[in-house]
Design a protein around this motif. Structure first.
Motif, mmCIF file in Angstrom:
data_model
loop_
_atom_site.group_PDB
_atom_site.id
_atom_site.type_symbol
_atom_site.label_atom_id
_atom_site.label_comp_id
_atom_site.label_asym_id
_atom_site.label_seq_id
_atom_site.Cartn_x
_atom_site.Cartn_y
_atom_site.Cartn_z
ATOM 1 N N TRP A 1 -3.973 -2.756 -3.680
ATOM 2 C CA TRP A 1 -2.732 -2.356 -3.006
ATOM 3 C C TRP A 1 -1.954 -3.600 -2.619
ATOM 4 O O TRP A 1 -2.442 -4.474 -1.913
ATOM 5 C CB TRP A 1 -3.066 -1.545 -1.757
ATOM 6 C CG TRP A 1 -1.888 -1.037 -1.021
ATOM 7 C CD1 TRP A 1 -1.081 -0.011 -1.395
ATOM 8 C CD2 TRP A 1 -1.369 -1.507 0.225
ATOM 9 N NE1 TRP A 1 -0.107 0.198 -0.469
ATOM 10 C CE2 TRP A 1 -0.243 -0.719 0.547
ATOM 11 C CE3 TRP A 1 -1.733 -2.523 1.099
ATOM 12 C CZ2 TRP A 1 0.503 -0.900 1.687
ATOM 13 C CZ3 TRP A 1 -0.991 -2.705 2.239
ATOM 14 C CH2 TRP A 1 0.113 -1.902 2.522
ATOM 15 N N TRP A 2 -0.744 -3.711 -3.111
ATOM 16 C CA TRP A 2 0.099 -4.864 -2.793
ATOM 17 C C TRP A 2 1.490 -4.376 -2.467
ATOM 18 O O TRP A 2 2.179 -3.822 -3.308
ATOM 19 C CB TRP A 2 0.145 -5.823 -3.970
ATOM 20 C CG TRP A 2 0.952 -7.036 -3.702
ATOM 21 C CD1 TRP A 2 2.239 -7.252 -4.079
ATOM 22 C CD2 TRP A 2 0.561 -8.194 -2.984
ATOM 23 N NE1 TRP A 2 2.664 -8.479 -3.650
ATOM 24 C CE2 TRP A 2 1.644 -9.082 -2.966
ATOM 25 C CE3 TRP A 2 -0.611 -8.575 -2.339
ATOM 26 C CZ2 TRP A 2 1.595 -10.316 -2.338
ATOM 27 C CZ3 TRP A 2 -0.655 -9.802 -1.730
ATOM 28 C CH2 TRP A 2 0.431 -10.658 -1.730
ATOM 29 N N ARG A 3 1.892 -4.541 -1.238
ATOM 30 C CA ARG A 3 3.216 -4.112 -0.802
ATOM 31 C C ARG A 3 3.827 -5.206 0.053
ATOM 32 O O ARG A 3 3.143 -5.940 0.750
ATOM 33 C CB ARG A 3 3.157 -2.835 0.043
ATOM 34 C CG ARG A 3 2.613 -1.636 -0.657
ATOM 35 C CD ARG A 3 3.644 -1.085 -1.649
ATOM 36 N NE ARG A 3 3.211 0.165 -2.213
ATOM 37 C CZ ARG A 3 2.513 0.307 -3.328
ATOM 38 N NH1 ARG A 3 2.125 -0.745 -3.980
ATOM 39 N NH2 ARG A 3 2.198 1.475 -3.782
ATOM 40 N N ARG A 4 5.130 -5.281 0.034
ATOM 41 C CA ARG A 4 5.856 -6.176 0.928
ATOM 42 C C ARG A 4 6.203 -5.360 2.165
ATOM 43 O O ARG A 4 6.830 -4.310 2.059
ATOM 44 C CB ARG A 4 7.111 -6.687 0.243
ATOM 45 C CG ARG A 4 7.938 -7.580 1.139
ATOM 46 C CD ARG A 4 9.017 -8.257 0.365
ATOM 47 N NE ARG A 4 8.417 -9.424 -0.281
ATOM 48 C CZ ARG A 4 9.065 -10.219 -1.105
ATOM 49 N NH1 ARG A 4 10.304 -9.983 -1.432
ATOM 50 N NH2 ARG A 4 8.473 -11.264 -1.627
ATOM 51 N N VAL A 5 5.797 -5.842 3.323
ATOM 52 C CA VAL A 5 6.111 -5.154 4.578
ATOM 53 C C VAL A 5 7.464 -5.664 5.062
ATOM 54 O O VAL A 5 7.656 -6.859 5.270
ATOM 55 C CB VAL A 5 5.025 -5.385 5.649
ATOM 56 C CG1 VAL A 5 5.401 -4.687 6.943
ATOM 57 C CG2 VAL A 5 3.670 -4.898 5.140
ATOM 58 N N ILE B 1 11.348 -9.840 5.878
ATOM 59 C CA ILE B 1 9.991 -9.714 5.349
ATOM 60 C C ILE B 1 9.026 -10.081 6.470
ATOM 61 O O ILE B 1 9.198 -11.111 7.119
ATOM 62 C CB ILE B 1 9.790 -10.656 4.149
ATOM 63 C CG1 ILE B 1 10.756 -10.300 3.019
ATOM 64 C CG2 ILE B 1 8.336 -10.638 3.678
ATOM 65 C CD1 ILE B 1 10.836 -11.351 1.938
ATOM 66 N N ASP C 1 5.613 -11.560 7.261
ATOM 67 C CA ASP C 1 4.657 -12.395 6.534
ATOM 68 C C ASP C 1 3.493 -12.774 7.438
ATOM 69 O O ASP C 1 3.647 -13.613 8.334
ATOM 70 C CB ASP C 1 5.361 -13.639 6.005
ATOM 71 C CG ASP C 1 4.469 -14.505 5.139
ATOM 72 O OD1 ASP C 1 3.246 -14.250 5.077
ATOM 73 O OD2 ASP C 1 4.994 -15.439 4.525
ATOM 74 N N CYS D 1 -1.102 -0.296 9.136
ATOM 75 C CA CYS D 1 -0.716 0.029 7.762
ATOM 76 C C CYS D 1 -1.532 1.202 7.251
ATOM 77 O O CYS D 1 -2.728 1.305 7.545
ATOM 78 C CB CYS D 1 -0.965 -1.159 6.837
ATOM 79 S SG CYS D 1 0.001 -2.611 7.222
ATOM 80 N N ALA E 1 -1.981 2.525 3.488
ATOM 81 C CA ALA E 1 -1.621 2.321 2.087
ATOM 82 C C ALA E 1 -1.398 3.640 1.359
ATOM 83 O O ALA E 1 -0.501 3.748 0.528
ATOM 84 C CB ALA E 1 -2.705 1.507 1.387
ATOM 85 N N ARG F 1 -0.142 6.350 2.400
ATOM 86 C CA ARG F 1 1.162 6.926 2.751
ATOM 87 C C ARG F 1 2.316 5.959 2.492
ATOM 88 O O ARG F 1 3.464 6.294 2.729
ATOM 89 C CB ARG F 1 1.175 7.324 4.223
ATOM 90 C CG ARG F 1 0.242 8.454 4.550
ATOM 91 C CD ARG F 1 0.413 8.847 6.007
ATOM 92 N NE ARG F 1 -0.658 9.727 6.411
ATOM 93 C CZ ARG F 1 -1.187 9.775 7.622
ATOM 94 N NH1 ARG F 1 -0.728 8.966 8.562
ATOM 95 N NH2 ARG F 1 -2.149 10.602 7.901
ATOM 96 N N ASN F 2 1.971 4.747 2.070
ATOM 97 C CA ASN F 2 2.982 3.710 1.827
ATOM 98 C C ASN F 2 3.817 3.467 3.076
ATOM 99 O O ASN F 2 5.049 3.414 3.007
ATOM 100 C CB ASN F 2 3.852 4.061 0.626
ATOM 101 C CG ASN F 2 4.584 2.847 0.091
ATOM 102 O OD1 ASN F 2 4.083 1.731 0.156
ATOM 103 N ND2 ASN F 2 5.776 3.061 -0.427
ATOM 104 N N GLU F 3 3.149 3.352 4.233
ATOM 105 C CA GLU F 3 3.878 3.129 5.467
ATOM 106 C C GLU F 3 3.176 2.093 6.325
ATOM 107 O O GLU F 3 1.985 1.855 6.208
ATOM 108 C CB GLU F 3 4.046 4.427 6.254
ATOM 109 C CG GLU F 3 2.766 5.023 6.781
ATOM 110 C CD GLU F 3 2.952 6.347 7.499
ATOM 111 O OE1 GLU F 3 3.957 7.037 7.229
ATOM 112 O OE2 GLU F 3 2.106 6.688 8.328
#
Length: 126
Positions: free
Chosen positions: A2-6, A25, A27, A114, A116, A118-120
């Motif tokens: 799972w790789w997402r930019r928050v 972003i 980081d 986070c 993952a 739910r992508n939230e």
């Protein structure tokens, strides 16, 4: 994997008391917030050093030049506004990087949660 930019919506304090609303972003690997020149030139800055330094991790050699300061911000969503945060910032001499929220001053006072599946992601404030 799972790789997402928050991403986070923020309001940065300006000298006249108003705020610049923008996205940033988040980081977890950056201790300080990174602010491009075109943005910090209109913000309220508490200067920590006006000496030019090189920030590593973005470029080659001595790094991206900039200065150290502190900026005030709120984190926003559709329904709420966070308390005001005073965060240390590396103020770039150019616009080569986007606005990046670092850990110090923000994630030392809030928890990043986070999910993952739910992508939230969201912040819980102390």
């Amino acid at each position: 994997f799972w790789w997402r930019r928050v991403m986070a919506s923020v309001a940065l304090a300006k000298p006249d008391g108003s705020y610049l609303r923008t996205d940033a972003i988040l980081d977890l690997g950056s201790p300080a917030t990174v602010v491009p020149k075109g943005m910090w030139e209109i913000l309220s800055i508490e200067w920590l050093s006006r000496d030019h330094l090189g920030l590593g991790g973005f470029g080659r050699g001595a790094g991206t030049p900039g200065r150290l300061g502190r900026v005030a911000l709120h984190v926003l969503d559709d329904q709420q506004t966070s308390p005001r945060f005073e965060v240390p910032a590396f103020l770039l001499d150019d616009d080569s990087q986007p606005l990046i929220l670092g850990v110090e001053g923000l994630l030392t006072r809030a928890a990043l949660c986070c999910h993952a599946g739910r992508n939230e992601a969201y912040l819980e404030f102390d």
